[in-house]
Design a protein around this motif. Structure first.
Motif, PDB file in Angstrom:
ATOM      1  N   UNK A  36     -80.543  40.669  60.615  1.00  0.00           N
ATOM      2  CA  UNK A  36     -80.364  40.288  62.021  1.00  0.00           C
ATOM      3  C   UNK A  36     -80.296  41.526  62.908  1.00  0.00           C
ATOM      4  N   UNK A  37     -79.624  42.577  62.429  1.00  0.00           N
ATOM      5  CA  UNK A  37     -79.543  43.819  63.201  1.00  0.00           C
ATOM      6  C   UNK A  37     -80.913  44.460  63.354  1.00  0.00           C
ATOM      7  N   UNK A  38     -81.708  44.398  62.293  1.00  0.00           N
ATOM      8  CA  UNK A  38     -83.055  44.961  62.360  1.00  0.00           C
ATOM      9  C   UNK A  38     -83.921  44.186  63.352  1.00  0.00           C
ATOM     10  N   UNK A  39     -83.817  42.863  63.324  1.00  0.00           N
ATOM     11  CA  UNK A  39     -84.611  42.055  64.247  1.00  0.00           C
ATOM     12  C   UNK A  39     -84.156  42.261  65.689  1.00  0.00           C
ATOM     13  N   UNK A  40     -82.852  42.430  65.883  1.00  0.00           N
ATOM     14  CA  UNK A  40     -82.344  42.690  67.227  1.00  0.00           C
ATOM     15  C   UNK A  40     -82.870  44.015  67.754  1.00  0.00           C
ATOM     16  N   UNK A  41     -82.931  45.016  66.871  1.00  0.00           N
ATOM     17  CA  UNK A  41     -83.462  46.315  67.275  1.00  0.00           C
ATOM     18  C   UNK A  41     -84.939  46.218  67.631  1.00  0.00           C
ATOM     19  N   UNK A  42     -85.662  45.357  66.913  1.00  0.00           N
ATOM     20  CA  UNK A  42     -87.100  45.239  67.144  1.00  0.00           C
ATOM     21  C   UNK A  42     -87.420  44.540  68.456  1.00  0.00           C
ATOM     22  N   UNK A  43     -86.536  43.657  68.903  1.00  0.00           N
ATOM     23  CA  UNK A  43     -86.810  42.897  70.128  1.00  0.00           C
ATOM     24  C   UNK A  43     -86.016  43.433  71.312  1.00  0.00           C
ATOM     25  N   UNK A 103     -79.914  51.850  48.689  1.00  0.00           N
ATOM     26  CA  UNK A 103     -79.204  51.307  47.540  1.00  0.00           C
ATOM     27  C   UNK A 103     -79.701  49.937  47.124  1.00  0.00           C
ATOM     28  N   UNK A 104     -78.748  49.050  46.825  1.00  0.00           N
ATOM     29  CA  UNK A 104     -79.082  47.705  46.361  1.00  0.00           C
ATOM     30  C   UNK A 104     -79.859  46.928  47.416  1.00  0.00           C
ATOM     31  N   UNK A 105     -79.529  47.157  48.677  1.00  0.00           N
ATOM     32  CA  UNK A 105     -80.250  46.473  49.753  1.00  0.00           C
ATOM     33  C   UNK A 105     -81.722  46.860  49.743  1.00  0.00           C
ATOM     34  N   UNK A 106     -82.003  48.131  49.581  1.00  0.00           N
ATOM     35  CA  UNK A 106     -83.390  48.593  49.521  1.00  0.00           C
ATOM     36  C   UNK A 106     -84.114  47.977  48.332  1.00  0.00           C
ATOM     37  N   UNK A 107     -83.421  47.875  47.205  1.00  0.00           N
ATOM     38  CA  UNK A 107     -84.037  47.272  46.018  1.00  0.00           C
ATOM     39  C   UNK A 107     -84.367  45.803  46.255  1.00  0.00           C
ATOM     40  N   UNK A 110     -87.888  46.465  55.690  1.00  0.00           N
ATOM     41  CA  UNK A 110     -87.354  45.194  56.182  1.00  0.00           C
ATOM     42  C   UNK A 110     -88.489  44.316  56.699  1.00  0.00           C
ATOM     43  N   UNK A 111     -89.426  44.921  57.417  1.00  0.00           N
ATOM     44  CA  UNK A 111     -90.565  44.160  57.932  1.00  0.00           C
ATOM     45  C   UNK A 111     -91.356  43.531  56.794  1.00  0.00           C
ATOM     46  N   UNK A 112     -91.546  44.268  55.725  1.00  0.00           N
ATOM     47  CA  UNK A 112     -92.252  43.711  54.571  1.00  0.00           C
ATOM     48  C   UNK A 112     -91.458  42.568  53.944  1.00  0.00           C
ATOM     49  N   UNK A 113     -90.151  42.752  53.832  1.00  0.00           N
ATOM     50  CA  UNK A 113     -89.322  41.705  53.230  1.00  0.00           C
ATOM     51  C   UNK A 113     -89.333  40.428  54.060  1.00  0.00           C
ATOM     52  N   UNK A 114     -89.500  40.559  55.370  1.00  0.00           N
ATOM     53  CA  UNK A 114     -89.525  39.389  56.245  1.00  0.00           C
ATOM     54  C   UNK A 114     -90.915  38.760  56.344  1.00  0.00           C
ATOM     55  N   UNK A 115     -91.943  39.587  56.366  1.00  0.00           N
ATOM     56  CA  UNK A 115     -93.294  39.071  56.606  1.00  0.00           C
ATOM     57  C   UNK A 115     -94.038  38.696  55.327  1.00  0.00           C
TER      58      UNK A 115
END
Length: 206
Positions: free
Chosen positions: A32-39, A54-58, A96-101
């Motif tokens: 959500x923070x990433x999407x907020x930054x994008x818009x 870390x684990x999030x990146x994995x 993150x963009x790849x994980x969402x799209x």
């Protein structure tokens, strides 16, 4: 509903999308923070979201690997862009963009695998030649990737987390694309056998 009535062309895309969502669920706030930054408004100073690690990146890499053929959608911008890199919204980590799209774009490729599985299980489910040809192209691309992996990468490259998961994703999709390839080959052999038989028309009922 019996097992024989399941249509893999529908079930596989839904299952892949659900798995992707489950993998991303623990990091919903970060997404959500990433999407907020994008818009963020263009007139304001662009927001910057925390970079995944870390684990999030994995997790993001795992989702991308699960839907890896969606990488093809990045080729146009990567080939014509000034920096020859894949596009992602400003302020959003490209992982993150790849994980969402990728889960959305990947629905088509999971549908293609499902079509192949349906064609193997139900003789009436004819696989069209463009579907077989596209699966063949993906399979060849995967083979070329692995040739490049063994001949053109260093130990340091292979230790990279993103490249590691991309390699596993390619291996997964080599196995998956073998399904429509096998179905297409069997149907082609059946058509040829039918056309050679006395009175055979070489056509199958759809």
């Amino acid at each position: 509903m019996t097992a024989s009535s399941i249509r893999f062309a529908i079930a596989l895309p839904i299952a892949a999308l659900l798995v992707s969502l489950l993998l991303l669920l623990p990091y919903a706030s970060s997404l959500a923070a990433q999407m907020k930054a994008a818009v963020s408004p263009m007139t304001a100073a662009p927001a910057t979201a925390p970079v995944a690690h870390g684990e999030e990146e994995r997790r993001y890499a795992q989702v991308a690997a699960l839907n890896l053929p969606a990488l093809l959608a990045e080729l146009p911008t990567a080939l014509v862009g000034d920096d020859r890199s894949s596009w992602s919204p400003a302020g959003m980590d490209f992982r993150v963009w790849r994980a969402l799209s990728y889960p959305v774009v990947g629905l088509f490729f999971w549908w293609l695998v499902g079509r192949g599985a349906d064609a193997l299980r139900r003789p009436a489910a004819t696989l069209r030649w463009p579907e077989t040809a596209f699966a063949a192209l993906l399979f060849i691309a995967g083979v070329l990737f692995w040739i490049g992996w063994f001949t053109g990468t260093t130990a340091e490259d292979r230790a990279d987390t993103n490249l590691h998961w991309i390699g596993l994703g390619v291996l997964l999709w080599l196995l998956l694309e073998a399904i429509p390839l096998t179905a297409g080959a069997l149907q082609l052999r059946e058509r040829r056998a039918s056309s050679r038989a006395p009175g055979g028309s070489g056509k199958r009922r759809r």
